[in-house]
Design an enzyme around this catalytic site. Structure first.
Site, mmCIF file in Angstrom:
data_model
loop_
_atom_site.group_PDB
_atom_site.id
_atom_site.type_symbol
_atom_site.label_atom_id
_atom_site.label_comp_id
_atom_site.label_asym_id
_atom_site.label_seq_id
_atom_site.Cartn_x
_atom_site.Cartn_y
_atom_site.Cartn_z
ATOM 1 N N ASP A 327 0.858 -1.188 0.000
ATOM 2 C CA ASP A 327 0.000 0.000 0.000
ATOM 3 C C ASP A 327 0.891 1.233 0.000
ATOM 4 O O ASP A 327 1.806 1.329 0.807
ATOM 5 C CB ASP A 327 -0.926 0.045 1.222
ATOM 6 N N TYR A 455 -13.187 5.388 -14.317
ATOM 7 C CA TYR A 455 -13.207 4.204 -13.453
ATOM 8 C C TYR A 455 -13.902 3.037 -14.175
ATOM 9 O O TYR A 455 -13.422 1.900 -14.160
ATOM 10 C CB TYR A 455 -13.963 4.605 -12.186
ATOM 11 N N ALA A 487 -18.644 -2.792 -0.819
ATOM 12 C CA ALA A 487 -18.299 -2.788 0.605
ATOM 13 C C ALA A 487 -18.120 -1.371 1.109
ATOM 14 O O ALA A 487 -17.780 -0.457 0.349
ATOM 15 C CB ALA A 487 -16.997 -3.564 0.821
HETATM 16 P P1 NAI Z 1 -9.780 1.714 -0.026
HETATM 17 O O1 NAI Z 1 -9.516 3.128 -0.433
HETATM 18 O O2 NAI Z 1 -10.210 1.466 1.364
HETATM 19 O O3 NAI Z 1 -8.491 0.839 -0.316
HETATM 20 C C1 NAI Z 1 -7.721 0.987 -1.462
HETATM 21 C C2 NAI Z 1 -6.272 1.003 -1.049
HETATM 22 O O4 NAI Z 1 -5.461 1.056 -2.231
HETATM 23 C C3 NAI Z 1 -5.893 2.214 -0.209
HETATM 24 O O5 NAI Z 1 -5.362 1.824 1.027
HETATM 25 C C4 NAI Z 1 -4.886 2.964 -1.052
HETATM 26 O O6 NAI Z 1 -3.867 3.590 -0.303
HETATM 27 C C5 NAI Z 1 -4.337 1.873 -1.934
HETATM 28 N N1 NAI Z 1 -3.774 2.414 -3.173
HETATM 29 C C6 NAI Z 1 -4.282 3.361 -3.955
HETATM 30 N N2 NAI Z 1 -3.468 3.591 -4.996
HETATM 31 C C7 NAI Z 1 -2.413 2.770 -4.870
HETATM 32 C C8 NAI Z 1 -1.251 2.535 -5.628
HETATM 33 N N3 NAI Z 1 -1.008 3.229 -6.745
HETATM 34 N N4 NAI Z 1 -0.394 1.581 -5.221
HETATM 35 C C9 NAI Z 1 -0.609 0.889 -4.072
HETATM 36 N N5 NAI Z 1 -1.697 1.088 -3.306
HETATM 37 C C10 NAI Z 1 -2.597 2.008 -3.698
HETATM 38 O O7 NAI Z 1 -10.845 1.127 -1.068
HETATM 39 P P2 NAI Z 1 -11.596 -0.269 -1.181
HETATM 40 O O8 NAI Z 1 -13.013 -0.003 -1.273
HETATM 41 O O9 NAI Z 1 -11.087 -1.224 -0.210
HETATM 42 O O10 NAI Z 1 -11.149 -0.670 -2.654
HETATM 43 C C11 NAI Z 1 -10.460 -1.853 -3.006
HETATM 44 C C12 NAI Z 1 -10.737 -2.167 -4.453
HETATM 45 O O11 NAI Z 1 -12.106 -2.516 -4.625
HETATM 46 C C13 NAI Z 1 -10.492 -1.014 -5.406
HETATM 47 O O12 NAI Z 1 -9.904 -1.517 -6.589
HETATM 48 C C14 NAI Z 1 -11.869 -0.507 -5.703
HETATM 49 O O13 NAI Z 1 -11.953 0.149 -6.947
HETATM 50 C C15 NAI Z 1 -12.653 -1.780 -5.684
HETATM 51 N N6 NAI Z 1 -14.080 -1.595 -5.483
HETATM 52 C C16 NAI Z 1 -14.561 -1.257 -4.264
HETATM 53 C C17 NAI Z 1 -15.912 -1.134 -4.082
HETATM 54 C C18 NAI Z 1 -16.498 -0.867 -2.767
HETATM 55 O O14 NAI Z 1 -17.738 -0.944 -2.648
HETATM 56 N N7 NAI Z 1 -15.714 -0.557 -1.759
HETATM 57 C C19 NAI Z 1 -16.842 -1.262 -5.207
HETATM 58 C C20 NAI Z 1 -16.253 -1.696 -6.409
HETATM 59 C C21 NAI Z 1 -14.905 -1.830 -6.529
#
Ligand code: NAI
Length: 709
Positions: A327, A455, A487
């Site tokens: 991360d 996105y 989520a």
């Molecule tokens: P989140 O923001 O809690 O976690 C994403 C993490 O990725 C963050 O900790 C961030 O620091 C890290 N990150 C961002 N850019 C980065 C990079 N260039 N290199 C390394 N780390 C990086 O978000 P969440 O919800 O846990 O998202 C996880 C995945 O699920 C994402 O790909 C998101 O698009 C996808 N997603 C989430 C949904 C939801 O309902 N939460 C819905 C659909 C997709």
């Protein structure tokens, strides 16, 4: 007849076998169990003697002997090493696949060693055991090959800690052979005499079973499921009815050496024995982990410092994986300097659970970052088995306001990010012959969401990426699947209504994702929606379409207009496994081959045409509970290789070979077309040698039920 050195590395199997508690009990009786060890003989509280694992894969061993081309009259079972991964259930189907790994030359007149290794999986998805077989081929030495390692294990020079005396019945081989090894040497007095023995001898593997019972009795009584390794070298024959003693030296907690001697002559009949077993605490830990665990595996989770990624990383670690927690710790839109804190915190959490993890702070958005993330896994843990591409950011704007920098930033993290990390991981997985990759899509990409063109494009791009990686990884046992999660995380906190936000815990998505990471999961190229405990599969479907004209003159706009409903029709829409298959109906519509074939036998069918239409011919109502892969190897000018997967009421066809088919069907092209056209009876083709079936014979009978042309 020389040994076939080309057999080294060639896949043997899969060989499948159904078994019930009766087979387990028959084996136990064959190796001398009785009322004293009722747990091996009574179906009410049955436990499987671990050495059943070799008796149950006897057919595989026979195939090793045949494919090595060794002189069968000179073959003896030399050594047997078994590594146990999970307790053996008392019934089910087991599938064994492996290869000859080495052929050693002990020298002219001294014989050769053929070593083969095979993994056996249960129909519950668990890997049960790995067998390492060594066949001693007495008549095949002296071909100038590598003599191989010579390591001899010294038995301690003090008296054994335990001794177990046994005497088999004079008729023991007659009972033992019913577990699969029906070689005449153990039943036919004339054959035994012709082979230089007074009478039929004990099966080495029968004495092996007696020794296995003996070590359990003295070292971890009543708990055969604690055994993790059982190795022996067979050194001398034994006649049935002759007493023998297994001598056991416990060298440390969890490890003992043993041998078995003929109690009359003092000769060692089984030597170099090693038994290893796990502690009650480890047993307890494995029970807690449940049936799916990742012991010995290494996982990378990107964006694991928070949200969904954090929960995946913790779950994988809880189930035994070593985890790289990646991360960069940036802001929600990817801006800012980044911070080590999120990844470090998750690593601390994993260590507090007793797991192993390292942090990595590289960005997935560059190829160098992707490479560094994979390098971190190799440096810390030596391999990479699992990659969850999860890192993500958001920069929502309507298309009108979507400046290139916001477009690029999102594409860079999600789409290019997956490429940047997956490529170096894929190379490692290919070397290892194993890998599980997860891509993270989104409902926004699959179905569209206002204000998210960047996105949505990235998230649907990942599906295209998966569709091709699935084809390239298949033969290396690399599976790739996509999850579209829902989520409550930092990404969704201002998008979701507060009451829904509360219910959408990442923990409700993680089980599906972690299941897709497991070795037992054979799915490849699938998309799943997951959130709140609701899961479903999404797919790209194609309608049946329509033919306009005869293919010689381009249709007019008016033709299109007139046929609009038919073009749009999605009745009986189907999934295609790859682009070639999707072109099939189009090419087929105007194929001259098709017309020519119509005049031939088979009523218009061609081998390729059959596989292009096999999913149309599929009868989903006959497929409840069916989970099989049929591999078709069709020879002849029209031939080729296809495999058809039937699971959860769905049918999927792919060109090429599958890594572990349930059943393999081998036929000539003409015969295959006739069979499908109903002009050739399956049974007569089989008995007449026109149809060859490998693997699970019983499951091949499903084909007739499942497909109606
Ligand atoms: P989140 O923001 O809690 O976690 C994403 C993490 O990725 C963050 O900790 C961030 O620091 C890290 N990150 C961002 N850019 C980065 C990079 N260039 N290199 C390394 N780390 C990086 O978000 P969440 O919800 O846990 O998202 C996880 C995945 O699920 C994402 O790909 C998101 O698009 C996808 N997603 C989430 C949904 C939801 O309902 N939460 C819905 C659909 C997709």
């Amino acid at each position: 007849m020389a040994l076939n050195l080309d057999a080294i590395g060639k896949k043997i199997g899969p060989v499948s076998k159904d078994y019930t508690w009766r087979d387990v009990v028959l084996y136990a009786l064959g190796v001398g169990a009785g009322f004293d060890e009722l747990e091996y003989c009574y179906e009410q509280k049955l436990k499987v003697i671990p050495s059943f694992s070799i008796a149950s894969v006897f057919e595989f061993l026979a195939e090793v002997a045949v494919s090595s081309n060794a002189d069968l009259s000179g073959i003896l079972h030399g050594e047997q090493d078994i590594i146990f991964h999970n307790p053996i259930p008392v019934e089910g189907t087991i599938t064994t696949q492996g290869a000859i790994t080495h052929i050693y030359d002990k020298g002219e007149g001294k014989g050769a060693l053929v070593v083969a290794e095979a993994d056996t999986y249960h129909s519950n998805g668990q890997k049960l055991f790995t067998n390492i077989f060594t066949l001693f081929c007495r008549k095949d030495g002296g071909f100038g090959g590598d003599p191989g390692p010579t390591e001899d294990l010294e038995m301690p020079d003090h008296p054994p800690d335990f001794e177990e005396e046994a005497v088999s019945s004079p008729d023991q081989p007659l009972l033992y052979r019913l577990s699969g090894d029906v070689f005449q040497l153990h039943v036919d007095p004339d054959f035994a005499r012709a082979s230089g023995f007074e009478k039929p001898i004990m099966h080495g593997l029968c004495t092996h079973g007696y020794a296995c019972r003996a070590v359990i009795k003295h070292l971890f009584p009543g708990e055969p499921e604690r055994m993790t390794r059982f190795r022996v070298r067979f050194s001398r024959p034994l006649y049935p009815g002759v007493p023998f003693t297994t001598q056991i030296w416990k060298v440390e907690e969890g490890r003992a050496l043993f041998r078995t001697i003929n109690a009359q002559s003092g000769e060692v009949v089984m030597d170099q024995g090693i038994v290893e077993w796990m502690s009650p605490e480890e047993m307890e830990r494995r029970k807690r982990l449940g049936s799916i665990h990742f012991d010995g595996q290494v996982a990378i989770v990107t964006g694991a410092g928070a949200g969904l990624g954090r929960v995946y990383a913790l779950d994988l670690a809880r189930r035994g994986a070593k985890v790289v927690v990646n991360d960069l710790g940036g802001a929600r839109d990817g801006s800012g300097e980044g911070s080590k804190a999120p990844a470090d915190r998750v690593v601390e959490e994993i260590r507090a659970l007793g797991g192993e993890a390292v942090a990595n702070y590289d960005s997935v958005a560059t190829p160098e970052g992707g490479q560094a993330i994979v390098d971190a896994a190799i440096e810390a843990f030596g391999r990479v088995d699992i990659l969850i591409n999860n890192a993500g950011i958001l920069r929502d704007k309507t298309l009108a306001k979507m400046e290139p920098e916001n477009w690029d930033a999102v594409i860079d993290v999600h789409l290019k990010g997956a490429y940047n990390v997956t490529r170096p991981a894929f190379l490692k997985m290919r070397e290892q012959g194993y890998g599980r990759i997860i891509l993270t899509s989104s409902a926004a990409g699959l179905y569209g969401n206002f204000g998210q063109t960047n996105y949505s494009a990235a998230k649907m791009g990942l599906v295209g990426f998966m569709n091709t990686v699935k084809l390239e990884g298949e033969k290396h046992n690399i599976k790739v699947n996509t999850v579209a999660p829902m989520a409550a995380t930092r990404l969704t906190e201002d998008v979701l209504p507060p009451d829904l936000f509360e219910k959408l815990k990442p923990e409700f998505v993680a089980p599906l994702v972690i299941y897709l990471c497991s070795s037992g999961c054979e799915d490849n190229g699938m998309i799943f929606n997951a959130g709140m405990g609701y899961f479903n599969r999404a797919a790209i479907l194609t309608g049946p379409g329509t033919v306009i004209g005869d293919g010689t003159k381009a249709p007019t706009l008016e033709d299109i207009h007139r046929n609009w409903d038919a073009i749009n029709d999605m009745t009986d829409a189907q999934e295609f496994p790859n682009a070639t298959a999707a072109f099939g109906p189009m090419l087929d519509a105007f194929s001259p081959k098709k017309e020519a074939a119509a005049q031939d036998s088979g009523g218009g069918l061609s081998v390729r045409g059959i596989f292009e239409r096999i999913c149309e011919a599929f009868q989903p109502d006959k497929a409840a509970g069916v989970d099989v892969v049929f591999q078709f190897d069709i020879s002849g000018p029209e031939g080729g290789q296809w495999h058809v997967k039937v699971k959860d009421g769905g049918c999927q066809v792919s060109e090429g070979t599958h890594g572990s088919p349930t059943t393999t069907i081998k036929m000539a092209d003409e015969d295959f077309v006739k069979l499908i056209a109903g002009e050739l009876n399956a049974m007569s083709a089989f008995t007449g040698g026109k149809l060859k079936i490998e693997g699970d014979l019983m499951k091949s009978q499903l084909i007739e039920k499942l497909f109606k042309f």
